[in-house]
Design a protein around this motif. Structure first.
Motif, PDB file in Angstrom:
ATOM      1  N   LYS A  75      -2.790  -0.357 -11.447  1.00  0.00           N
ATOM      2  CA  LYS A  75      -4.049   0.136 -10.890  1.00  0.00           C
ATOM      3  C   LYS A  75      -5.193  -0.794 -11.270  1.00  0.00           C
ATOM      4  O   LYS A  75      -6.017  -1.150 -10.430  1.00  0.00           O
ATOM      5  N   LYS A  76      -5.244  -1.214 -12.527  1.00  0.00           N
ATOM      6  CA  LYS A  76      -6.303  -2.109 -12.994  1.00  0.00           C
ATOM      7  C   LYS A  76      -6.313  -3.404 -12.174  1.00  0.00           C
ATOM      8  O   LYS A  76      -7.348  -3.828 -11.676  1.00  0.00           O
ATOM      9  N   TYR A  77      -5.150  -4.036 -12.041  1.00  0.00           N
ATOM     10  CA  TYR A  77      -5.090  -5.305 -11.344  1.00  0.00           C
ATOM     11  C   TYR A  77      -5.326  -5.121  -9.852  1.00  0.00           C
ATOM     12  O   TYR A  77      -5.954  -5.968  -9.222  1.00  0.00           O
ATOM     13  N   GLN A  78      -4.878  -4.037  -9.271  1.00  0.00           N
ATOM     14  CA  GLN A  78      -5.144  -3.770  -7.858  1.00  0.00           C
ATOM     15  C   GLN A  78      -6.641  -3.569  -7.647  1.00  0.00           C
ATOM     16  O   GLN A  78      -7.212  -4.095  -6.702  1.00  0.00           O
ATOM     17  N   ASP A  79      -7.286  -2.835  -8.538  1.00  0.00           N
ATOM     18  CA  ASP A  79      -8.739  -2.633  -8.450  1.00  0.00           C
ATOM     19  C   ASP A  79      -9.471  -3.963  -8.586  1.00  0.00           C
ATOM     20  O   ASP A  79     -10.437  -4.216  -7.889  1.00  0.00           O
ATOM     21  N   ASP A  80      -9.014  -4.829  -9.490  1.00  0.00           N
ATOM     22  CA  ASP A  80      -9.622  -6.151  -9.662  1.00  0.00           C
ATOM     23  C   ASP A  80      -9.520  -6.959  -8.372  1.00  0.00           C
ATOM     24  O   ASP A  80     -10.463  -7.631  -7.968  1.00  0.00           O
ATOM     25  N   ILE A  81      -8.378  -6.879  -7.710  1.00  0.00           N
ATOM     26  CA  ILE A  81      -8.174  -7.625  -6.472  1.00  0.00           C
ATOM     27  C   ILE A  81      -9.088  -7.088  -5.379  1.00  0.00           C
ATOM     28  O   ILE A  81      -9.705  -7.843  -4.634  1.00  0.00           O
ATOM     29  N   ARG A  94      -0.871   2.098 -15.176  1.00  0.00           N
ATOM     30  CA  ARG A  94      -2.267   1.812 -15.542  1.00  0.00           C
ATOM     31  C   ARG A  94      -2.631   0.353 -15.233  1.00  0.00           C
ATOM     32  O   ARG A  94      -3.668   0.074 -14.631  1.00  0.00           O
ATOM     33  N   LYS A  95      -1.762  -0.571 -15.612  1.00  0.00           N
ATOM     34  CA  LYS A  95      -2.068  -1.984 -15.384  1.00  0.00           C
ATOM     35  C   LYS A  95      -1.984  -2.335 -13.897  1.00  0.00           C
ATOM     36  O   LYS A  95      -2.766  -3.155 -13.415  1.00  0.00           O
TER      37      LYS A  95
END
Length: 73
Positions: A64-70, A61-62
């Motif tokens: 994916k979250k951080y990849q999406d943020d990038i 989950r994290k």
């Protein structure tokens, strides 16, 4: 005015804090760095989760979250 700088010693490397920031921002930066390093070393979310002592779902989950943020930055 003098700029404050603190060092926190860890087993791997020093964490250098150059400024005061919201705790949430600092936690997210540290989580992103640790998850990235664990994924590079382990190669899978399951193995990274074991290194970080969290569930595989948390790492996935994290990540994916951080990849999406990038990607959206």
């Amino acid at each position: 005015m003098m700029k404050a700088s603190w060092k926190l010693l860890s087993d791997m490397e020093d964490i250098i804090i150059n400024r005061i920031m919201p705790l949430r921002e600092a936690r997210e930066m540290l989580e992103r760095e640790l998850i990235t390093r664990a994924m590079e070393e382990a190669g899978s979310t399951y193995k990274a989760a074991r290194l970080l002592k969290v569930s595989q779902a948390t790492v996935a989950r994290k990540s994916k979250k951080y990849q999406d943020d990038i990607l959206t930055s």
